[in-house]
Design an enzyme around this catalytic site. Structure first.
Site, mmCIF file in Angstrom:
data_model
loop_
_atom_site.group_PDB
_atom_site.id
_atom_site.type_symbol
_atom_site.label_atom_id
_atom_site.label_comp_id
_atom_site.label_asym_id
_atom_site.label_seq_id
_atom_site.Cartn_x
_atom_site.Cartn_y
_atom_site.Cartn_z
ATOM 1 N N LEU A 66 18.197 64.790 13.330
ATOM 2 C CA LEU A 66 18.175 64.075 12.058
ATOM 3 C C LEU A 66 16.771 64.186 11.496
ATOM 4 C CD1 LEU A 66 20.129 60.715 12.679
ATOM 5 C CD2 LEU A 66 20.925 62.718 11.424
ATOM 6 N N ASP A 67 16.682 64.325 10.195
ATOM 7 C CA ASP A 67 15.372 64.358 9.559
ATOM 8 C C ASP A 67 14.584 63.079 9.846
ATOM 9 O OD1 ASP A 67 15.627 66.835 8.455
ATOM 10 O OD2 ASP A 67 16.108 66.149 6.439
ATOM 11 N N PHE A 68 13.278 63.195 9.733
ATOM 12 C CA PHE A 68 12.373 62.059 9.864
ATOM 13 C C PHE A 68 12.803 60.886 8.988
ATOM 14 C CE2 PHE A 68 8.617 60.082 7.790
ATOM 15 C CZ PHE A 68 8.063 59.412 8.873
ATOM 16 N N ARG A 177 20.713 67.026 1.212
ATOM 17 C CA ARG A 177 19.694 66.731 0.216
ATOM 18 C C ARG A 177 19.616 67.827 -0.839
ATOM 19 N NH1 ARG A 177 14.646 65.796 4.035
ATOM 20 N NH2 ARG A 177 13.594 65.448 2.034
ATOM 21 N N ASN A 305 20.870 67.121 6.973
ATOM 22 C CA ASN A 305 20.580 66.028 6.064
ATOM 23 C C ASN A 305 19.305 66.292 5.308
ATOM 24 O OD1 ASN A 305 18.473 64.758 8.090
ATOM 25 N ND2 ASN A 305 20.332 65.163 9.223
#
Length: 305
Positions: A66-68, A177, A305
């Site tokens: 998962l992205d930051f 995104r 994401n």
């Protein structure tokens, strides 16, 4: 969901082979940087020191990414065999994921299939970002599919926004995104792909959350549904005023849907509605099919994401 700290790690699923955590926003999964004060790796070591595996680089086997800035469900395998079984599910595209998001503007269609191919941006100063194939400097774009279903229309800090459920059918870096931005409805709080309106200092986080996850391994089906973080009771800036689609009904559809067969060809844009309509039309020629299978064979475990 409060900002992350070492102590407040939320566990939403636990078995002998897997953990699923509800990752906080603005927390990295792991890092070797000495200045990184908080990571999911550190949270897990603090909470479960007995589960850390010295044979791994970071002590834990993260099944995906998962992205930051993205919060939500993230699966951790507790042994090598479990990690292998989860990896096969991802490789065979048998994993089901769905995300919640607040996006800018009111999405007019109740359901949208987004199919822009996504590649890396080779433009100077944007090398860490992704882009759609029509963008100048887009390198090696690959087919990408996202299903978007509108849940609510409303306002965030006075600006029009839509609450949506996103289901990635491919796994490209930053796919959700990039696709939302390309549609003209970037994720609220997305400083990389959002519109330069000067309003992105308003939200306290990027409004993207990994809401639902199902990994059907041979030994067990890891299935979780995390709490919805985008509620007026949790964020006074979010003011929904029009219900478009019930989230509960969509969750029931996700849970009732059969798991895809291993390597079952190109996952067409199936609907969330009940019952789902037929998927996209089959490829017309052998050349198209061979080309598509080649693209799909290059699918990697990148954060979508």
């Amino acid at each position: 969901m409060e900002p992350g700290s070492v102590e407040n790690l939320s566990i939403v699923y636990r078995s002998g082979d897997f953990l699923v955590v509800n990752k906080h926003w603005d927390v990295r999964i792991d890092s070797k940087a000495w200045c990184e004060t908080l990571t999911l790796q550190k949270q897990l070591r603090h909470r479960f020191p007995e589960l850390a595996d010295p044979d791994t680089c970071y002590g834990f086997r993260f099944c995906h990414q998962l992205d930051f800035s993205t919060s939500g469900a993230l699966c951790v395998a507790l042994n090598k065999a479990a990690a292998g079984s989860a990896y096969r599910c991802f490789k065979e595209r048998r994993v089901t994921k769905a995300y919640l998001a607040l996006v800018r503007g009111h999405v007019q269609e109740s359901q949208v299939t987004i199919s822009y191919a996504i590649g890396r941006n080779s433009t100077e100063g944007r090398a860490h970002t992704m882009c759609i194939e029509s963008t100048q400097g887009c390198k090696n774009p690959k087919p990408s599919l996202t299903e978007l279903v509108v849940l609510e229309h409303g306002l965030y800090a006075g600006d029009p926004v839509s609450k949506v459920l996103l289901k990635p059918l491919t796994g490209r870096t930053h796919q959700l995104r990039v696709h939302c931005s390309a549609l003209g409805h970037p994720v609220v709080g997305d400083l990389t792909y959002g519109q330069a309106t000067g309003r992105e200092d308003q939200p306290f986080r990027m409004m993207l959350h990994a809401f639902y996850l199902r990994i059907p391994t041979r030994a067990e089906c890891v299935e979780v549904c995390t709490p919805d973080p985008f509620l007026p009771s949790l964020d006074a800036c979010w003011d929904p005023h029009t219900l478009v689609q019930s989230l509960d009904q969509l969750v029931q559809a996700l849970q009732a849907a059969p798991d895809p067969d291993p390597m079952d060809g190109d996952p067409g844009p199936c609907s969330f509605s009940m019952p789902p309509p037929p998927c996209s039309k089959p490829l017309k020629t052998e050349a198209q099919q061979a080309s598509c299978l080649q693209w799909l064979s290059e699918w990697t475990l990148e954060p979508d994401n």
